[in-house]
Enzyme design. Structure first.
Site, mmCIF file in Angstrom:
data_model
loop_
_atom_site.group_PDB
_atom_site.id
_atom_site.type_symbol
_atom_site.label_atom_id
_atom_site.label_comp_id
_atom_site.label_asym_id
_atom_site.label_seq_id
_atom_site.Cartn_x
_atom_site.Cartn_y
_atom_site.Cartn_z
ATOM 1 C CE LYS A 88 -4.423 -1.584 0.717
ATOM 2 N NZ LYS A 88 -4.426 -2.842 1.497
ATOM 3 C CD GLU A 110 -10.803 4.810 1.454
ATOM 4 O OE1 GLU A 110 -10.090 3.842 1.143
ATOM 5 O OE2 GLU A 110 -10.707 5.912 0.904
ATOM 6 C CB SER A 377 -0.239 -8.161 -1.270
ATOM 7 O OG SER A 377 -1.083 -9.012 -0.516
HETATM 8 C C1 LIG Z 1 -5.252 -3.945 1.195
HETATM 9 C C2 LIG Z 1 -4.538 -5.193 0.946
HETATM 10 C C3 LIG Z 1 -4.879 -6.040 -0.134
HETATM 11 C C4 LIG Z 1 -6.038 -5.794 -1.050
HETATM 12 O O1 LIG Z 1 -5.999 -4.636 -1.778
HETATM 13 P P1 LIG Z 1 -5.674 -4.607 -3.323
HETATM 14 O O2 LIG Z 1 -5.969 -3.202 -3.704
HETATM 15 O O3 LIG Z 1 -6.562 -5.597 -4.006
HETATM 16 O O4 LIG Z 1 -4.241 -4.949 -3.485
HETATM 17 C C5 LIG Z 1 -4.115 -7.168 -0.345
HETATM 18 N N1 LIG Z 1 -3.082 -7.485 0.465
HETATM 19 C C6 LIG Z 1 -2.740 -6.711 1.517
HETATM 20 C C7 LIG Z 1 -1.599 -7.124 2.363
HETATM 21 C C8 LIG Z 1 -3.454 -5.539 1.785
HETATM 22 O O5 LIG Z 1 -3.107 -4.790 2.839
#
Ligand SMILES: *Cc1c(COP(=O)(O)O)cnc(C)c1O
Length: 391
Positions: A88, A110, A377
């Site tokens: 993020k 948000e 992610s």
């Molecule tokens: C917020 C988040 C997501 C999902 O958001 P995307 O916009 O689909 O990437 C996925 N993995 C993590 C670790 C997150 O914090």
């Protein structure tokens, strides 16, 4: 691919916002299109991504997981190693830097799980801007550690008590704030969603993920991947990984949505798997709605995937067949979470674990010689409480 002038990817995207926001959005669009090509801006951004975020993140060959599945060679793109623990921050650093360039003095955002809130609070602190983050009361209860983190970073967390007291209600409140304070306020959106130019802008800030993967994989394997796999909430980490390979038609894209209790129940967040086309939060895209167009409640074990919409570029990928969208259930995710932590020594975010669970279920569909890159992610320390509750 790029959207057309009006921000459409095929028939998806666009700008469905109140007239009062048009000026601010036009100003943002102009500035973004200028800065996107500005050498100084890009140098500044790369500098922060390198020294503050910790990029490039590693592309890690998971030998143990590969051996266990007896399937394709599996690499993980380690966004869990970014500062603040997920991808993020790639986007919030970009947007807050842009806000500074436009001369805005106040940041709003948000957050659902709190990850985007923390990443925004971090960028606001770095660039010395005031920051307020809207968060549903239900989520404030579920994610108290992230609420504390935001406060420590000097951000005000504003509780939202309308609707289901979760992410979609927090987005509505943030939009309202933006309409009222558009003169000095920049709205940092946390995924590849919202009115044009947000889906494009967020995609481009996150595309650093795919660009690094291309370079890293070429250097270790001497070729492109056969397949990319990533979890899809709003769709930013996945589109950041996929989009760079859009024209490499041999590279398959698989997006994994939250199947919750299963798609045959109402408790899931599989927007592309079970939704229909509508308008949500300023964009035309797949959403989860009833026959009257009311947004349906969603569920996922991972708060970050718990959203009834998805970025318009994914809707386009779905309709054109460029990407395939699948889902895995909470139960499959929990199993994969434990297994992966124990055999790889990496505790993955529950969101990311959806992509891992997909690989566990489907390894046999690949050839042994295939090379697969999975988007990791975020890290999973934040999820230990939720995992315990679900045991
Ligand atoms: C917020 C988040 C997501 C999902 O958001 P995307 O916009 O689909 O990437 C996925 N993995 C993590 C670790 C997150 O914090």
């Amino acid at each position: 691919m790029n959207p057309n002038k009006k921000g459409y990817f095929g028939k998806f995207g666009g700008r469905f916002v109140p007239e009062t926001l048009m000026n601010a959005i036009e100003e943002l669009t102009d500035t973004y299109f200028r800065m996107r090509k500005d050498k100084k801006f890009n140098q500044k951004l790369s500098g922060y991504l390198k020294d503050f975020v910790g990029r490039p993140t590693p592309l890690y060959f998971a030998q143990n997981f590969t051996n266990l599945l007896k399937g394709p060679k599996i690499y993980f793109k380690r966004e869990d190693l970014c500062h603040t623990g997920s991808h993020k921050i790639n986007n919030t650093i970009g947007q807050v830097l842009l806000a500074k360039e436009i001369g805005k003095t106040r940041i709003i955002a948000e957050t659902g799980a709190g990850q985007h809130g923390v990443a925004t609070a971090t960028a606001a602190a770095l660039f010395g801007l005031k920051c307020e983050v809207y968060m549903g009361e239900e989520d404030i209860k579920r994610q108290s550690v992230n609420v504390e983190r935001m406060k420590l970073l000097g951000t005000k967390v504003v509780p939202v008590s309308s609707g289901t007291k979760t992410l979609k209600d927090a987005i509505n409140e943030a939009m309202r704030d933006w309409v009222a304070n558009v003169e000095d306020t920049f709205y940092v959106i946390g995924s590849a969603i919202g009115p044009h130019p947000y889906p494009l802008m967020v995609r481009n800030f996150q595309s650093v993920i795919g660009k690094e993967v291309r370079k890293q994989l070429l250097s270790v394997e001497g070729r492109l991947p056969d397949c990319l796999v990533a979890c899809v909430g709003g769709g930013s980490n996945s589109i950041g990984l996929f989009s760079t390979f859009y024209n490499d038609k041999k590279v398959k894209f698989i997006g994994v949505e939250a199947g919750g209790f299963g798609l045959n129940t109402p408790k899931h967040s599989s927007t592309l798997g079970a939704g229909s086309v509508g308008i949500l939060h300023g964009t035309k895209t797949y959403i989860l709605q009833d026959k009257h167009g009311q947004i349906l409640p969603t569920h996922s074990i991972s708060a970050g995937l718990d959203y009834p919409g998805v970025g318009p570029e994914h809707s386009f990928y779905k309709e054109s067949g460029r990407a395939q969208y699948v889902s895995v259930t909470d139960k499959e995710v929990l199993k994969a979470f434990h297994l992966f932590s124990e055999i790889e020594g990496i505790i993955p975010a529950l969101e990311s674990t959806h992509a891992i669970a997909y690989m566990m279920k489907n390894a046999k569909k690949f050839k042994k010689s295939d090379v697969v890159v999975v988007g990791l992610s975020g890290r999973g320390d934040k999820d230990s409480g939720i995992v315990e509750e679900n045991e």
